[in-house]
Design an enzyme around this catalytic site. Structure first.
Site, PDB file in Angstrom:
ATOM      1  N   HIS A   1      -0.993  -4.846 -16.317  1.00 53.04           N
ATOM      2  CA  HIS A   1      -0.547  -3.822 -15.369  1.00 53.04           C
ATOM      3  C   HIS A   1       0.741  -3.152 -15.851  1.00 53.04           C
ATOM      4  CE1 HIS A   1      -3.565  -4.344 -12.263  1.00 53.04           C
ATOM      5  NE2 HIS A   1      -3.402  -5.646 -12.340  1.00 53.04           N
TER       6      HIS A   1
ATOM      7  N   ARG B   1       1.256   2.283  -6.492  1.00 52.58           N
ATOM      8  CA  ARG B   1       0.083   3.168  -6.403  1.00 52.58           C
ATOM      9  C   ARG B   1       0.433   4.417  -5.594  1.00 52.58           C
ATOM     10  NH1 ARG B   1      -1.929  -1.994  -7.061  1.00 52.58           N
ATOM     11  NH2 ARG B   1      -2.957  -2.096  -9.100  1.00 52.58           N
TER      12      ARG B   1
ATOM     13  N   TRP C   1      -1.994  -3.394  -0.609  1.00 49.24           N
ATOM     14  CA  TRP C   1      -2.104  -2.578  -1.819  1.00 49.24           C
ATOM     15  C   TRP C   1      -2.450  -1.156  -1.404  1.00 49.24           C
ATOM     16  CZ3 TRP C   1      -0.411  -5.155  -5.904  1.00 49.24           C
ATOM     17  CH2 TRP C   1      -0.491  -6.553  -5.886  1.00 49.24           C
TER      18      TRP C   1
ATOM     19  N   ASP D   1      -5.395  -4.288   2.919  1.00 49.19           N
ATOM     20  CA  ASP D   1      -5.986  -3.033   2.451  1.00 49.19           C
ATOM     21  C   ASP D   1      -7.497  -3.033   2.646  1.00 49.19           C
ATOM     22  OD1 ASP D   1      -6.125  -5.085   0.558  1.00 49.19           O
ATOM     23  OD2 ASP D   1      -6.235  -3.705  -1.136  1.00 49.19           O
TER      24      ASP D   1
ATOM     25  N   ASP E   1       3.628  -1.123 -11.802  1.00 49.82           N
ATOM     26  CA  ASP E   1       2.200  -1.301 -12.059  1.00 49.82           C
ATOM     27  C   ASP E   1       1.764  -0.200 -13.009  1.00 49.82           C
ATOM     28  OD1 ASP E   1      -0.677  -1.988 -11.671  1.00 49.82           O
ATOM     29  OD2 ASP E   1       0.124  -3.133  -9.991  1.00 49.82           O
TER      30      ASP E   1
ATOM     31  N   TYR F   1      -5.695  -9.793   2.866  1.00 47.21           N
ATOM     32  CA  TYR F   1      -5.609  -8.493   2.204  1.00 47.21           C
ATOM     33  C   TYR F   1      -5.796  -7.374   3.229  1.00 47.21           C
ATOM     34  CZ  TYR F   1      -4.919  -9.661  -2.670  1.00 47.21           C
ATOM     35  OH  TYR F   1      -4.355 -10.059  -3.860  1.00 47.21           O
TER      36      TYR F   1
ATOM     37  N   GLU G   1      -4.707 -10.153 -13.649  1.00 51.61           N
ATOM     38  CA  GLU G   1      -5.651  -9.189 -14.241  1.00 51.61           C
ATOM     39  C   GLU G   1      -5.183  -8.686 -15.615  1.00 51.61           C
ATOM     40  OE1 GLU G   1      -7.722  -7.275 -10.297  1.00 51.61           O
ATOM     41  OE2 GLU G   1      -5.896  -6.318 -11.015  1.00 51.61           O
TER      42      GLU G   1
END
Length: 816
Positions: free
Chosen positions: A279, A179, A486, A439, A208, A437, A346
């Site tokens: 992804h 990202r 992330w 983030d 990704d 997590y 995902e």
């Protein structure tokens, strides 16, 4: 010097006096015995290598000494008998590599590891035994590059004996460079942070939708095309626009080898992730023939999540499998890790459902459905990677359709996937978003854009990686746990460090220290020392631990709310807490990146409703009407009457909360079924606490989350007349959160017999995904009202999570 640095320096001085004989090591060792006396390290101290193969480890240690003390120590083979740091090996019978003993006595320091890793960890502990850089010395050195020029007094270390070993085999931290891309030098610094905390796995998320970051020589367009996007959304998803700036980067194979070696020298395994079959938009942009529609204009994603009309999954043709085999051939040659991470998360099945080829493949392979097709892909990839002597690990979605025979699982969607895998006899790394997590926001007082949710330091420290649902035999499959970072909203090193620290330190203790030796109160005592350590690294870090923290509860008399604000018991003097009602104005300071006030402002006077003494850590305010409550933490010596003086020398910490009252606010409420443990909010009271969410999913911790319907019963205590009922809910399809399908209202006078009075169905969006359903009920009355909020149901095709039950997020029930 800004306020927080002054505070930390003051705390450090105070704690140093009070706890000289207490250790400030994180993670805390398994066993410590203190002696009487001290050993001093000076320029004449020598390092004795009695164990072989430790030269690289000593070079790293000497590099740290150079930074801390301004000199390195001489290395010798013959022990002179005193003033030494001796490094050796001993047989230490512990389950996992990394055990060591550390002795400090009149002869010097003796470190014996079960292997080279143990010696390395022993030296990391020794570094923490050295007195930290004092606040005065450090803060006078504004330029971090000049830290090496400072000469500190020779450090003394108390006599002691430490017996230490890791609790878990797998202790990991993840880093998403897709990202946002980070250069080689910073990746090395990130690895240094892991090493200092005794983590042993660096999970490197290299591919990704938003960028392919690893050079694959056989497929050069993966980096010439797939490593670059034409723009990035501005702000939190869905964003306020696109910056239209070309962005990207990638690591050459030479750079990857350099990083793998750098990590290996610090006894850290680099776990590479190539995320498939979803992804994959960056790969499809480079090689569209790998998608289900080779004519589609694929491009590297410029937004976050798996949204929009883009086909982001690989087509399971033989050509695609050949591509994957070629990619993994090159990846395996670069990374000596036991595992290769294949993602698997995902993956939208819509594209396979629409593909005639995929539907025929499902029939030909006798697969049940598209979930079975994903399992088929993962199992083929696993078989190939196994043939190369490696194993695969993937996110818990690889359980769907059947888990590959030799696969291990990273459980991120709560612990359920990990529990299921362990019960099937598969190894598991726990990494649930609720605890791991990084983030997620670490302060309720949002100071920057994050992906949402709320994960404070205390919650990280409270995590227990072995679920109670497992038997002792099943629990052996829990290898450990991992923090995930992330980077959708993390674009620079300062923000990376801000999100990591001090939560990384808390998780290191969860994974290293024996469970019965973990102690939150002692860890809390060490927080000022941790912050001193971050300062010595010239690293950014969060001070959210020192935030004012507020809770809302019902008033005992049933009239309104109680807003209780707490501050940390940090031992400092002259600190007060003040409250103001909604009729008062206060200007907040604007801080620059260094924490200094960029625009000096003076707040107006405001009426103080309640005050805490300097030695009082909490105070409560009764709130009985709509308005804004404020709490201010400040140095009481700066107080003149009721006025707060605020400038760079006298900053004020302010917490503000807006309350919106209605006839249900603060009333007794019960739920037919509790919210999911992932999104518990403040229990049922969340729906009548007078606080309406305005941040959308960015504040998902303020919602109650349900994987079904929500039914709430509110008791007014007496017959009450009202005209309408309004529910506040969230709709953010990219996060699998869908608006309610309808609201049902029933009324009662006794709380037993209810009469249905109507249904509301129109969901009206307000902002950032928030919305309401309103049911008008002019001149209605009841003592008890029951409000049913119906889940949307299964997510429609063409959306993230298609075919699964949607999340229902409810925020507030208003009765007007």
């Amino acid at each position: 010097m800004n306020y927080m640095k002054k505070l930390i320096a003051l705390l450090f001085v105070m704690m140093s006096v009070k706890t000289f004989s207490q250790l400030n090591i994180t993670p805390m060792p398994a066993e410590v015995k203190m002696g009487k006396g001290n050993f001093t390290i000076n320029r004449n101290t020598v390092i004795v290598l009695e164990g072989s193969g430790l030269e690289k480890t000593v070079d790293i240690f000497n590099g740290e000494l150079q930074k801390m003390l301004g000199f390195k120590l001489k290395i010798v083979k013959v022990n002179p008998g005193k003033n030494t740091i001796t490094l050796n090996f001993e047989k230490l019978d512990y389950k996992f590599p990394g055990a060591y003993n550390l002795t400090v006595d009149e002869k010097g320091i003796y470190i014996a590891g079960d292997n080279e890793t143990g010696v390395f960890y022993g030296l990391q502990t020794l570094i923490q035994l050295l007195p930290p850089v004092s606040g005065k010395q450090l803060f006078q050195t504004a330029d971090a590059s000049r830290l090496n020029d400072i000469r500190y007094p020779a450090p003394t270390i108390p006599y002691l004996f430490i017996n230490d070993y890791p609790r878990f085999e797998y202790r990991g931290v993840h880093f998403d460079v897709s990202r946002h891309f980070f250069p080689v030098n910073y990746v090395k610094k990130y690895i240094d942070y892991l090493a200092a905390h005794k983590f042993n796995t660096f999970h490197w998320h290299l591919t990704d939708d938003q960028g392919w970051r690893i050079e694959i020589k056989k497929y050069p367009k993966l980096t010439s095309v797939g490593a670059w996007r034409s723009g990035t959304i501005i702000g939190r998803f869905p964003g306020s626009g696109n910056d239209s700036i070309r962005y990207g980067g990638f690591y050459t194979q030479e750079q990857i080898r350099e990083i793998v070696k750098y990590a290996g020298d610090r006894y850290i395994t680099v776990l590479p992730e190539i995320d498939i079959p979803g992804h994959s938009m960056a790969a499809l942009a480079a090689y569209p023939e790998l998608g289900t529609d080779s004519t589609y204009p694929y491009k590297v994603a410029e937004t976050w999540g798996i949204n929009g009309p883009f086909n982001n999954v690989l087509n399971p043709t033989e050509k695609t499998f050949k591509f994957l085999e070629d990619v993994f051939d090159e990846v395996i040659k670069l990374f000596p890790s036991k595992y290769i991470h294949v993602g698997g998360d995902e993956c939208s099945k819509t594209w396979w459902k629409q593909s005639a080829f995929c539907q025929q493949l499902i029939k030909d392979k006798n697969l049940k459905d598209e979930h079975g097709l994903q399992s088929y892909i993962i199992q083929r990839v696993e078989k190939y990677i196994n043939s190369k002597g490696r194993k695969i690990i993937g996110w818990d979605e690889i359980l769907e359709g059947g888990l590959a025979p030799n696969a291990s699982v990273m459980s991120w969607r709560g612990e359920e996937g990990g529990i299921a895998a362990a019960k099937q006899g598969h190894d598991v790394v726990m990494t649930p978003g609720t605890y791991c997590y990084f983030d997620h926001s670490q302060t309720r007082n949002e100071d920057s854009v994050t992906i949402g949710s709320y994960l404070p330091l205390e919650t990280v420290y409270s995590y227990e990686p072995i679920p109670a649902a497992l038997t002792a035999a099943e629990a052996k499959h829990i290898l450990g746990a991992q923090a995930n970072l992330w980077t959708e909203y993390i674009s620079n090193p300062a923000k990376v460090e801000y999100m990591l620290f001090p939560r990384m330190s808390a998780l290191s203790e969860v994974l290293w220290t024996p469970k019965d030796k973990r102690n939150w109160n002692d860890f809390e005592r060490r927080i000022p020392f941790l912050m001193q350590r971050y300062e010595s690294w010239a690293a950014n870090y969060s001070k959210a631990y020192y935030d004012l923290d507020a809770t809302v509860s019902a008033a005992q008399d049933g009239n309104g709310l109680v807003w209780q604000v707490k501050r940390k018991p940090n031992g400092s003097q002259g600190m007060d807490v003040l409250f103001a009602d909604g009729n008062s104005a206060i200007a907040l300071p604007a801080y620059d990146a260094d924490g200094k006030i960029s625009t000096a402002v003076i707040p107006e006077k405001f009426e103080v409703k309640e005050r805490a003494r300097a030695d009082q850590n909490s105070v409560s305010l009764n709130v009985t009407a709509s308005g804004t409550a404020r709490a201010a933490l400040y140095n009481s010596t700066n107080q003149t009457g009721m006025e707060l003086v605020m400038d760079e020398q006298h900053p004020v910490t302010v917490l503000t909360q807006k309350f919106s009252f209605n006839k249900a606010t603060g009333k007794k409420i019960t739920l037919k079924k509790e919210a999911a443990k992932n999104y518990p909010g403040n229990g049922a009271f969340t729906l009548v606490d007078g606080i309406q969410n305005t941040k959308g999913a960015g504040r998902s911790s303020e919602f109650l989350g349900f994987l079904g319907d929500c039914e709430a019963t509110i008791d007014f205590g007496k017959t009450t007349v009202f005209d309408k009922v309004v529910i506040h809910a969230l709709s953010q399809h990219s996060s699998w959160i869908w608006e309610p399908s309808r609201m049902e209202v029933s009324l009662s006078e006794d709380g037993v017999n209810f009469v249905p009075v109507g249904i509301g169905e129109e969901f009206i969006r307000v902002n950032t995904g928030n919305g309401t359903i309103t049911m008008n009920m002019a001149n209605s009355s009841a003592r008890v009202i029951k409000v049913g909020v119906k889940n949307f149901g299964k997510i429609p095709e063409g959306n993230p999570g298609a075919g699964t039950v949607s999340w229902l997020f409810v925020d507030e029930i208003e009765v007007k």
